[in-house]
Each structure stands twice: as structure tokens, then as C-alpha cells.
Design an enzyme around this catalytic site. Structure first.
Site, PDB file in Angstrom:
ATOM      1  N   GLY A  15      41.263 -12.590 -13.887  1.00 41.70           N
ATOM      2  CA  GLY A  15      40.955 -11.572 -12.124  1.00 41.70           C
ATOM      3  C   GLY A  15      41.230 -10.664 -12.534  1.00 41.70           C
ATOM      4  O   GLY A  15      41.241 -10.174 -13.387  1.00 41.70           O
ATOM      5  N   LEU A  16      40.961  -9.517 -11.721  1.00 42.04           N
ATOM      6  CA  LEU A  16      40.661  -8.084 -11.696  1.00 42.04           C
ATOM      7  C   LEU A  16      42.514  -7.544 -11.833  1.00 42.04           C
ATOM      8  O   LEU A  16      43.452  -8.572 -11.900  1.00 42.04           O
ATOM      9  CB  LEU A  16      40.509  -7.671  -9.973  1.00 42.04           C
ATOM     10  CG  LEU A  16      39.042  -7.954  -9.818  1.00 42.04           C
ATOM     11  CD1 LEU A  16      38.823  -7.470  -8.462  1.00 42.04           C
ATOM     12  CD2 LEU A  16      38.024  -7.286 -10.343  1.00 42.04           C
ATOM     13  N   ALA A  19      45.989  -7.852  -9.882  1.00 42.60           N
ATOM     14  CA  ALA A  19      45.441  -9.452  -8.774  1.00 42.60           C
ATOM     15  C   ALA A  19      46.854 -10.225  -8.658  1.00 42.60           C
ATOM     16  O   ALA A  19      47.148 -10.811  -7.979  1.00 42.60           O
ATOM     17  CB  ALA A  19      44.703  -9.925  -9.439  1.00 42.60           C
ATOM     18  N   GLY A  20      47.384  -9.727  -9.762  1.00 38.06           N
ATOM     19  CA  GLY A  20      49.075 -11.052  -9.734  1.00 38.06           C
ATOM     20  C   GLY A  20      49.384 -11.933 -10.648  1.00 38.06           C
ATOM     21  O   GLY A  20      50.253 -12.547 -11.164  1.00 38.06           O
ATOM     22  N   LYS A  21      48.389 -12.041 -12.165  1.00 30.47           N
ATOM     23  CA  LYS A  21      48.102 -12.892 -13.009  1.00 30.47           C
ATOM     24  C   LYS A  21      49.375 -12.867 -13.827  1.00 30.47           C
ATOM     25  O   LYS A  21      49.523 -13.759 -14.312  1.00 30.47           O
ATOM     26  CB  LYS A  21      46.795 -12.718 -14.045  1.00 30.47           C
ATOM     27  CG  LYS A  21      45.436 -12.187 -13.852  1.00 30.47           C
ATOM     28  CD  LYS A  21      44.473 -11.986 -14.080  1.00 30.47           C
ATOM     29  CE  LYS A  21      44.667 -10.265 -15.057  1.00 30.47           C
ATOM     30  NZ  LYS A  21      44.998  -9.662 -13.769  1.00 30.47           N
ATOM     31  N   THR A  22      50.140 -11.404 -13.964  1.00 30.83           N
ATOM     32  CA  THR A  22      51.253 -11.532 -14.462  1.00 30.83           C
ATOM     33  C   THR A  22      52.721 -12.006 -14.314  1.00 30.83           C
ATOM     34  O   THR A  22      53.417 -12.626 -14.393  1.00 30.83           O
ATOM     35  CB  THR A  22      51.244 -10.315 -15.771  1.00 30.83           C
ATOM     36  OG1 THR A  22      50.149 -10.261 -16.566  1.00 30.83           O
ATOM     37  CG2 THR A  22      52.629 -10.018 -16.505  1.00 30.83           C
ATOM     38  N   SER A  89      40.580 -11.165 -18.589  1.00 35.77           N
ATOM     39  CA  SER A  89      38.799 -12.039 -19.247  1.00 35.77           C
ATOM     40  C   SER A  89      38.070 -11.906 -18.720  1.00 35.77           C
ATOM     41  O   SER A  89      37.305 -12.588 -17.892  1.00 35.77           O
ATOM     42  CB  SER A  89      39.362 -12.642 -19.275  1.00 35.77           C
ATOM     43  OG  SER A  89      39.721 -14.167 -18.615  1.00 35.77           O
TER      44      SER A  89
END
Length: 182
Positions: A15-16, A19-22, A89
Site C-alpha cells: 500500500g501507499l 497506509a497502515g501496513k506496518t 512494493s
């Protein structure tokens, strides 16, 4: 020694920036560690600092970074670790290559698109990247003035702007459970 009856897997969160991935990866991992499960979080920024130091942000360098993270994720997952890779990615081909590596080794792989709109990410601006881009201090920010190729068929889509963190964690755990990985 790894328990051979416990399957590892890679959960690739893309995601950007901001975005909240981590945040999601860390929360899911914490919940699973509480159950005794072997888990690892591969954060894109941390890996870039320690494993991919010296790489820039050209497409080739970004692809190399993703390939390195994919290699480590598959290696750990193949050996019984549940891996959460939180990596921007931005290019589909690089993500597809990571998936192919997992498929080739028979290692379970789930792609999770943390589909937070750029407008929300720029307000969160966890690392100040959006502000720097607006000020002209940086160029090539993913999703703003550089490409982000959103996944076309992820196993799971999370909309962090409209759901609580616990709901996102529950969704990831449900996806893993549905595939017999918990």
C-alpha cells in the site's frame, strides 16, 4: 527448532506510504506471539536500512529491495515462521515475482492490499514524506508523483481509513484461518 507440523506463510502487505501496513502487521504479529506462534515482521523501512542500504528509489532499486525482502520472507516462511512483510512494493511485476518464488517452493503466500486513499495517507503522513513532497524537498513519492500499481486480485483488501485496527487484525487472522494457516 521449528515445529514441522506448523506451516509458515508470508502475508505481504502492500500500500501507499502511511497506509497502515506496518501498524497492521505489528498488531497481528503481537496477537499471534501471545499464542506462542513464531512470527516475524519485515518492515520495508527497516529492511531498506539494514539489508538494502545503498539502494535508491529508482524502479530498479525498488524492485531489488522487494526481491530481497521476498527472499527473506520465503526463507523464513518455508521454515515455519509466519512472516508479515509490510512493504510499499509499488510495482505489480515485483510483487508477482515474490509470489512466484513462494509458489515455486510450495510456501503459502497471501497478498493484502492496504487500500488507504492517498488523501488519508497524506493527512497521516507518519514520516513527513507527503509534506516534503509538497515542499519540493523530495520527488518520486509513491502514489503522488511516482507510480503505485494497486493489486488486481489480492487475497484481502483492508480499508484502514474506515475500520478500526482491531477489525483489520481480525480480517487478517480470518484470512489465515480460512487457509488453515493458524
Amino acid at each position: 527448532m521449528a515445529d514441522p507440523t506448523v506451516a509458515g506463510a508470508t502475508v505481504w502487505l502492500t500500500g501507499l506510504p502511511s497506509a497502515g501496513k506496518t501498524t497492521v502487521a505489528t498488531a497481528v504479529a503481537a496477537r499471534l506471539r501471545d499464542t506462542g506462534r513464531r512470527v516475524e515482521v519485515l518492515d520495508g523501512d527497516a529492511v531498506r536500512e539494514h539489508l538494502s542500504a545503498g539502494l535508491g528509489f529508482s524502479r530498479a532499486d525498488r524492485d531489488t529491495n522487494v526481491a530481497r525482502i521476498g527472499f527473506v520472507a520465503e526463507l523464513l516462511a518455508r521454515n515455519g515462521v509466519l512472516v508479515f512483510a509490510a512493504v510499499i512494493s509499488p510495482y505489480a511485476a515485483a510483487r508477482d515475482a515474490v509470489r512466484a518464488r513462494h509458489v515455486a517452493s510450495g510456501t503459502p503466500y497471501l497478498e493484502v492490499h492496504v487500500a488507504t486513499p492517498v488523501e488519508v495517507c497524506s493527512v497521516r503522513d507518519v514520516k513527513g514524506l507527503y509534506a516534503k513532497q509538497r515542499a519540493g524537498e523530495i520527488a518520486g513519492l509513491t502514489g503522488v508523483d511516482d507510480a503505485y500499481e494497486a493489486p488486481t486480485a489480492p487475497e484481502l483488501v483492508l480499508r484502514t481509513e474506515s475500520s478500526a485496527l482491531d477489525a483489520s487484525v481480525d480480517a487478517v487472522l480470518a484470512a489465515l484461518s480460512e487457509r488453515g494457516l493458524l
